[in-house]
Enzyme design. Sequence first.
Site, PDB file in Angstrom:
ATOM      1  N   LYS A  36       0.723  -1.317   0.256  1.00 17.76           N
ATOM      2  CA  LYS A  36      -0.060   0.016   0.008  1.00 17.76           C
ATOM      3  C   LYS A  36       0.997   1.231  -0.059  1.00 17.76           C
ATOM      4  CE  LYS A  36      -2.583   0.689   3.888  1.00 17.76           C
ATOM      5  NZ  LYS A  36      -2.459   2.047   4.270  1.00 17.76           N
ATOM      6  N   ASP A  75       2.745  -1.082  11.886  1.00 17.92           N
ATOM      7  CA  ASP A  75       1.279  -1.253  11.480  1.00 17.92           C
ATOM      8  C   ASP A  75       1.125  -2.627  12.009  1.00 17.92           C
ATOM      9  OD1 ASP A  75       0.929   0.994  10.469  1.00 17.92           O
ATOM     10  OD2 ASP A  75       1.694   0.720   8.367  1.00 17.92           O
ATOM     11  N   SER A 107       8.243   9.726  11.497  1.00 15.73           N
ATOM     12  CA  SER A 107       7.124   9.176  10.742  1.00 15.73           C
ATOM     13  C   SER A 107       7.503   9.491   9.137  1.00 15.73           C
ATOM     14  CB  SER A 107       5.934  10.418  11.011  1.00 15.73           C
ATOM     15  OG  SER A 107       5.108  10.381  10.095  1.00 15.73           O
ATOM     16  N   ARG A 122      -4.919   2.315  18.488  1.00 15.55           N
ATOM     17  CA  ARG A 122      -4.862   0.999  18.202  1.00 15.55           C
ATOM     18  C   ARG A 122      -4.444   0.313  19.966  1.00 15.55           C
ATOM     19  NH1 ARG A 122      -2.363   0.537  12.279  1.00 15.55           N
ATOM     20  NH2 ARG A 122      -4.254   0.181  11.563  1.00 15.55           N
ATOM     21  N   ARG A 141      -7.094  12.711  13.044  1.00 18.44           N
ATOM     22  CA  ARG A 141      -5.830  12.416  13.146  1.00 18.44           C
ATOM     23  C   ARG A 141      -5.106  13.649  13.046  1.00 18.44           C
ATOM     24  NH1 ARG A 141      -4.674   7.302   9.555  1.00 18.44           N
ATOM     25  NH2 ARG A 141      -2.677   7.591  10.703  1.00 18.44           N
TER      26      ARG A 141
HETATM   27  C1  S3P Z   1       3.075   4.978   6.202  1.00 19.86           C
HETATM   28  C2  S3P Z   1       3.560   5.308   7.355  1.00 19.86           C
HETATM   29  C3  S3P Z   1       3.218   4.765   8.742  1.00 19.86           C
HETATM   30  C4  S3P Z   1       2.461   3.810   8.537  1.00 19.86           C
HETATM   31  C5  S3P Z   1       0.984   4.176   7.779  1.00 19.86           C
HETATM   32  C6  S3P Z   1       1.826   4.130   6.283  1.00 19.86           C
HETATM   33  C7  S3P Z   1       3.367   5.424   4.912  1.00 19.86           C
HETATM   34  O1  S3P Z   1       2.436   6.174   9.255  1.00 19.86           O
HETATM   35  O2  S3P Z   1       1.832   3.556  10.111  1.00 19.86           O
HETATM   36  O3  S3P Z   1       0.112   2.977   7.589  1.00 19.86           O
HETATM   37  O4  S3P Z   1       2.853   4.932   3.867  1.00 19.86           O
HETATM   38  O5  S3P Z   1       4.305   6.297   4.673  1.00 19.86           O
HETATM   39  P1  S3P Z   1       3.424   7.439   9.947  1.00 19.86           P
HETATM   40  O6  S3P Z   1       4.360   7.897   9.057  1.00 19.86           O
HETATM   41  O7  S3P Z   1       2.344   8.101  10.580  1.00 19.86           O
HETATM   42  O8  S3P Z   1       4.264   6.819  11.273  1.00 19.86           O
END
Ligand code: S3P
Length: 435
Positions: free
Chosen positions: A22, A315, A167, A346, A122
């Site tokens: 994804k 995740d 992040s 979560r 969020r």
């Molecule tokens: C993601 C980063 C993560 C992850 C999310 C997908 C991404 O989030 O939890 O499901 O595709 O960059 P954070 O950047 O908020 O940690």
Amino acid sequence: MTRLSITPSGPINGEIPIPGDKSITHRAVIFGAMAEGTSTIRGYCDGEDCFRTISAIRALGISIEERNAELRVFGKGSWGFSEPQHVLDCGNSGTSMRLLTGLLSGQDFFSVLTGDASLRQRPMGRIVTPLRQMGATINGRKGGELAPLAIQGTRLRKTSHTSPIPSAQVKSAILIAGLLAEHPTTFCEPARSRDHTERMLQYFGVQLECKSDTMIHLHPSALTARDLTVPGDFSSAAFFIVAGLILPDSSITIRNVGLNQTRIGLLDILKTMGASLQTLDIHDDAGEPIGDIHIQSSHLEGAEIDPKDMLRAIDEFPILCVAAAFAKGQTRITGMEDLRVKESDRIATMAKALGRVGVDVDERPDGLVIHGGTQLRGAECPSYGDHRVAMAMAIAALKASEATTLTNIDCIQTSFPSFLNELRQIAPTCHVETS
Ligand code: S3P
């Protein structure tokens, strides 16, 4: 509202096909659109979240064809987008909203992004503050902390941003905006988050230096259209990895899964808990490591989870909690406050869901302590609108003492629309019924 009834299962055996990653699909669509020329994306994730990014990019004037399980993105270059006539709806997808905000901050037009009830709660300040410092005008509820976000883009200035949290969504929003800025951008984070953006930008020809694991220097440059095959999503594979481990006499293989080190913390965690897992045939494709995973049922033991490993399994928290519920002894997960602002809180939702099926769990502000090894009972359990909670609890139900009913499971479409079909294929002794 779809309900799912699952009876306990015997061993599971065979190969399980997994949808495309994804995170990588979102990025491939956005970078394909920013490149000049046609990029073909094979094996993309067909979950709803990725379709949110695809429809937003289409609404920005970029044509994307879906044919023969391929996406063809007809990119027009970094400034080839046009003002959308309507609000862009990101649904449940935090990645769509945060990465697109980075893109739209550097465009010379006005746009509005919104999402579903979960996404509208969020935190967005983490991207809005640095993007404002780069020159974008962004308004939103609570001073820009919450969506809808209204963005007046502009030619962005250079930035040096140090994010207080690790992040990948924040990092990616800033790097995408950095591509549209006048001067180079430096981004630092306290620990390395997933690095798909860095890898894919380099694959699309952007000059980007990783000065260390946590510091990136990006030179604004044009993207070159590229073709790529998206690896299987490790986060989707994780549900079947744990199913294979907890159901006695099981043996399963998952092929062509992404094995990027920033994503596979769960493999290391499960190995310390006693799991029999092998990775095979590892090779690189479009800058990402890919391979097969072979799983055999194992007796798991509780463990103290290192937050550094957990960050690489951010995740996988819901399914790790399920593994811990079946492990002998105590598992302690700490230092993970950000799990409270994912698709659901979560930490709270997994404490509630596991409690319903009879697991002894202590909720802490930054994690959970799970006392594993007791027999789970069948119960009715909501998904809390969170795809990963729904799939984790479906796996737990395979080893409960009676049937389990999960309610409101439509959210599984977010990342893994074929999840129930795969479950039916590999667990023929189990009855999976939707209503
Ligand atoms: C993601 C980063 C993560 C992850 C999310 C997908 C991404 O989030 O939890 O499901 O595709 O960059 P954070 O950047 O908020 O940690």
